[in-house]
Each structure stands twice: as structure tokens, then as C-alpha cells.
Write a protein that holds these residues in place. Sequence first.
Motif, PDB file in Angstrom:
ATOM      1  N   VAL A 163       0.819  -1.161  -0.047  1.00  0.00           N
ATOM      2  CA  VAL A 163      -0.024   0.072  -0.004  1.00  0.00           C
ATOM      3  C   VAL A 163       0.850   1.297   0.102  1.00  0.00           C
ATOM      4  N   GLU A 164       1.729   1.460   0.975  1.00  0.00           N
ATOM      5  CA  GLU A 164       2.574   2.571   1.140  1.00  0.00           C
ATOM      6  C   GLU A 164       3.753   2.663   0.141  1.00  0.00           C
ATOM      7  N   LYS A 165       4.620   1.625   0.018  1.00  0.00           N
ATOM      8  CA  LYS A 165       5.558   1.763  -0.914  1.00  0.00           C
ATOM      9  C   LYS A 165       5.020   1.499  -2.540  1.00  0.00           C
ATOM     10  N   GLY A 166       4.006   0.952  -2.762  1.00  0.00           N
ATOM     11  CA  GLY A 166       3.591   0.842  -3.965  1.00  0.00           C
ATOM     12  C   GLY A 166       2.524   1.660  -4.484  1.00  0.00           C
ATOM     13  N   ILE A 167       1.347   1.426  -4.155  1.00  0.00           N
ATOM     14  CA  ILE A 167       0.090   2.058  -4.302  1.00  0.00           C
ATOM     15  C   ILE A 167      -0.061   3.859  -4.080  1.00  0.00           C
ATOM     16  N   GLU A 168       0.665   3.971  -2.652  1.00  0.00           N
ATOM     17  CA  GLU A 168       0.831   5.260  -2.454  1.00  0.00           C
ATOM     18  C   GLU A 168       1.755   6.190  -3.017  1.00  0.00           C
ATOM     19  N   ARG A 169       2.920   5.369  -3.000  1.00  0.00           N
ATOM     20  CA  ARG A 169       4.401   6.106  -3.743  1.00  0.00           C
ATOM     21  C   ARG A 169       4.164   6.536  -5.195  1.00  0.00           C
ATOM     22  N   TRP A 170       3.437   5.336  -5.830  1.00  0.00           N
ATOM     23  CA  TRP A 170       3.478   5.599  -7.456  1.00  0.00           C
ATOM     24  C   TRP A 170       2.293   6.506  -7.599  1.00  0.00           C
ATOM     25  N   SER A 171       1.298   6.607  -6.963  1.00  0.00           N
ATOM     26  CA  SER A 171       0.155   7.571  -7.102  1.00  0.00           C
ATOM     27  C   SER A 171       0.479   8.970  -6.783  1.00  0.00           C
ATOM     28  N   THR A 172       1.280   9.245  -5.751  1.00  0.00           N
ATOM     29  CA  THR A 172       1.758  10.561  -5.367  1.00  0.00           C
ATOM     30  C   THR A 172       3.053  10.877  -6.391  1.00  0.00           C
ATOM     31  N   LEU A 173       3.630  10.075  -7.224  1.00  0.00           N
ATOM     32  CA  LEU A 173       4.505  10.264  -8.257  1.00  0.00           C
ATOM     33  C   LEU A 173       3.952  10.709  -9.601  1.00  0.00           C
ATOM     34  N   LEU A 174       2.873   9.628  -9.872  1.00  0.00           N
ATOM     35  CA  LEU A 174       2.281  10.026 -11.293  1.00  0.00           C
ATOM     36  C   LEU A 174       1.338  11.213 -11.302  1.00  0.00           C
ATOM     37  N   MET A 175       0.303  11.246 -10.259  1.00  0.00           N
ATOM     38  CA  MET A 175      -0.707  12.154 -10.226  1.00  0.00           C
ATOM     39  C   MET A 175      -0.414  13.701 -10.854  1.00  0.00           C
ATOM     40  N   PRO A 176       0.735  14.118 -10.049  1.00  0.00           N
ATOM     41  CA  PRO A 176       1.250  15.382 -10.847  1.00  0.00           C
ATOM     42  C   PRO A 176       2.114  15.432 -11.819  1.00  0.00           C
ATOM     43  N   SER A 177       2.516  14.583 -12.232  1.00  0.00           N
ATOM     44  CA  SER A 177       3.017  14.321 -13.722  1.00  0.00           C
ATOM     45  C   SER A 177       2.067  14.221 -14.723  1.00  0.00           C
ATOM     46  N   LEU A 178       0.885  13.617 -14.398  1.00  0.00           N
ATOM     47  CA  LEU A 178      -0.202  13.705 -15.172  1.00  0.00           C
ATOM     48  C   LEU A 178      -0.724  15.140 -15.355  1.00  0.00           C
ATOM     49  N   MET A 179      -0.815  15.800 -14.242  1.00  0.00           N
ATOM     50  CA  MET A 179      -1.595  17.200 -14.528  1.00  0.00           C
ATOM     51  C   MET A 179      -0.806  18.030 -15.283  1.00  0.00           C
ATOM     52  N   VAL A 180       0.518  17.985 -14.983  1.00  0.00           N
ATOM     53  CA  VAL A 180       1.519  18.927 -15.713  1.00  0.00           C
ATOM     54  C   VAL A 180       1.543  18.756 -17.359  1.00  0.00           C
TER      55      VAL A 180
END
Length: 452
Positions: A163-180
Motif C-alpha cells: 500500500v505505502e511503498k507501491g500504491i501510495e508512492r506511485w500515485s503520489t509520483l504519477l498524479m502530479p506528472s499527469l496534471m503537468v
Amino acid sequence: MSAPRGQFSSNIGFLMAAAGSAVGLGNIWGFPTNVAANGGAAFVLVYLIMAFLLAYPVLMAELTIGRHARRNMVQALRGIATGPINRFLGGLTGFGGILVASLILSFYAIVAGWMVAHLAEPFFSLAGVEGTAEWLSANSTARNLTFTALFSALTMLIIASGVEKGIERWSTLLMPSLMVLLLLLIVYVLTQEGAMEGLKVYLIPDLNQLSPELLPELLIDAMGQAFFSLSLGVGTMLIYGSYLSRQESLPRLGVLVTLIDVGIAFTAGLLILPAMYVAREAGTEIFDKAGNLIAEDQLVLQVLPALFDTMGTAGLFVAIAFFALMVIASLTSSISMLEVPVAFTIENLKIPRRLATPLVGLVIFAISSLIIFNFKALFLLIVTIATKFGQPLLGVALCIFAGWIWRRDQLLAELKKGHEDIEQTLFWKIWPWYVRIVCPLLILTAFAQSVM
């Protein structure tokens, strides 16, 4: 022994993961396509209404049940049920959610594989490897199998990390990239000839589309879009809710997730609708003689590559940015869908996450492969079963469990965690009876209309 349950480490981590689940191809591809097929801004208006009148209350039901039970969908619904019949129905609904989530992921991985292939194609074009570039852009069984497998493996890799090292870490990295990426593409497309016409169609409602003859179909499409884009009815938000801290206010988090989802869907429309009209200005047909949208389900893959081709070398870099956006959106949603059956496997079969993930992932990939080999017969059939029938009916079932079966004092006690004065809020005065009576009736009415 199974590994201990994970938990999101922060509010931001949950919001990024939940928004990532909601913000997928349903927003970047499906929402603008529905807008274009249903008269533009009129659909946007109805979708916004559906998102808060129907999708938000069901989202709250999933989050609240999930955090209370801290279990997978089957155990969660059985846990809040009283009596053998309700517990049986809870198990049945839970298994239904796992099945529908798996079916959605089976066709979703195929479409996401297309995005990965189209992302790779410009790199080979720039390198002068035209044969490989043509293979990547052409629809073939070999290409679809290859890139569905690649995308599925990437999804499994993230889920296996927890959860923390997979789902949360990657979501926190990917979502800002998506918006940019999304904002950069919007700025670029809006400078092109024809973009303002698309923007006008998107932002100025045609009230004729809200006539009694057209409104029922518009409502059905808008409800389906809201449910699919927010990943409702299949347990993804229930599972994410089960990883939430007890100190968080669920109504506030639910509103934020809905606003982020709606906001990114709306923002995606600012890209896709103007891009369609830019492509039309460049000579690509997007509507037939009757004014109907051409190739709705293939719109993004037909219209935008044609637009990129008119841009010369610059078009290759724009294509890279666009399909990178699509791959990121696909991945943030696919990890939430895979987590639904994986969580059940971990908790019910007592299998470690690193073993449960590939086992479940390979089963879903086998279904995807079956669809690929029988694409014309199975693809739209699976889409219809999962999204047109499965999600609305499961949404009704979740409303019934939250509104009728779960004891009201337990429901209130759960909502008080992180929001002590919840009884004095407008949310508590409206939501319990709304999710009990209004939501099921609205969903069933729209469902009956869609079936007929």
C-alpha cells in the motif's frame, strides 16, 4: 501467514491514490468522447449534476464501510450484515464486485496496452525504424498481446510492493506528472487553428440536448460516466477506505476525491474537444453526414494521431507527451482495480502479497488474452456486462448495505471518527436517507431505462 494490512501514510497519499483510481481512461478518453457524442456542454452540465447527486453518495458508502471493516469487499459486507441471509447477500455482493473489477481490468489492460504501444511508436519513428513504428501503430493480435502483458506486469509490480511503498508512492509520483502533461498539452492545442470552435462546443450548452426526447439517454450516459470514472460499485474505493486512518474526516475526503475527479475530467475535455476540431480543421472527419460521432470507442486513436501527423516532427513530441499522459492515467486506475481481488486473496487465502499479486494478475491476463483472440465477439460484451450492468447493480447493493442493513449507530460511530460533530452537519441530515432511498431509486430508474 499473510502480511499485515497496509495503511496510507498521509491524507495526500490517499487523495492521490483515490484520485488516481478515479482519474483514468474514463476521464481522459471516455468523458470527452461522451461529451462529443452527446451534444457538448449539455452533457458536461448533466455529468456534473450526476457526479454529486449519485456518485458522491455511493463513494461515501464505500469509503465508510471500508474504513469500518478494514477488510476486503467480501469480508467487509459480511461484517456489517446481521443474520445469515444478509451475510450471504454480503458475500455474494462482495464476490460480484471482485468479478466485475477483474472484468473491467481485463479489457482496461488491453486499451492501456494500446496506449503503451502508441507511446513507443514516436521513439522508433524518430530513430528511423519505420517497420517497428508501423507495427506499433497497427492493430494486431501480436501487438495487443505483447503490450497488454507489458502493462499488466507493470501494474502487478506496483501492487506487489504494498500500500505505502507501491500504491501510495506511485500515485503520489504519477498524479502530479499527469496534471503537468495535461496542462502543457492544453496550452499547445489551444494555440492551433480550429481549437476555439471546439472550446465553444465544450463550454456553451445547446439546450436542445436537454429536451424530453434526448434527456433520458443523456442522463444514462452521464450516470455511467460518473460511476465508471469514480471506480464505483466494484470495491476499489471500499478497499482504499480500509487503508485510511481513523483520524480522517470521510465526508471531506469524499468531496475532495469527487472534486479532483470531476476537475480532471473537465480539464481533459479542454484538451480533447479542441483537439478534435483542430484535427477537423486539418482535414480529419470526426462526424458523419448525420452529425454523429465517427468511431466513438476509437476516437482518441483515430483523431489525435491524424492531428499529430499534420504537425511534422513536432507532432512526434506532442504524441509522446499525450500518450505518456494516457499511460499514466491508465496505470493509476489499473492498480486500484487489481488491488480488489489481490486484497481478497491475501486476507481470505492467507497468501503473501508478493505471491497473491502475480497469481491474480495472471488470471486476469488470461481473460484479457481470451478477449484479444476473440475481440469482435467479446470486447464490447465484457464492457457492457461490467459497466452497463455490473457497476450500477453493485452500486445499488452498496447503497442498500449502507442505508438499510448496517446498524445506524455503528454507521454514525464510524463517521464520527475524524469528524466528532458530524451529527450537527448537513451531511448527516441528508446522506443517510438519501443513500437509503433516493440513490437506489435513481440508479435503478436509469438502469431500467438503459436496458429498455
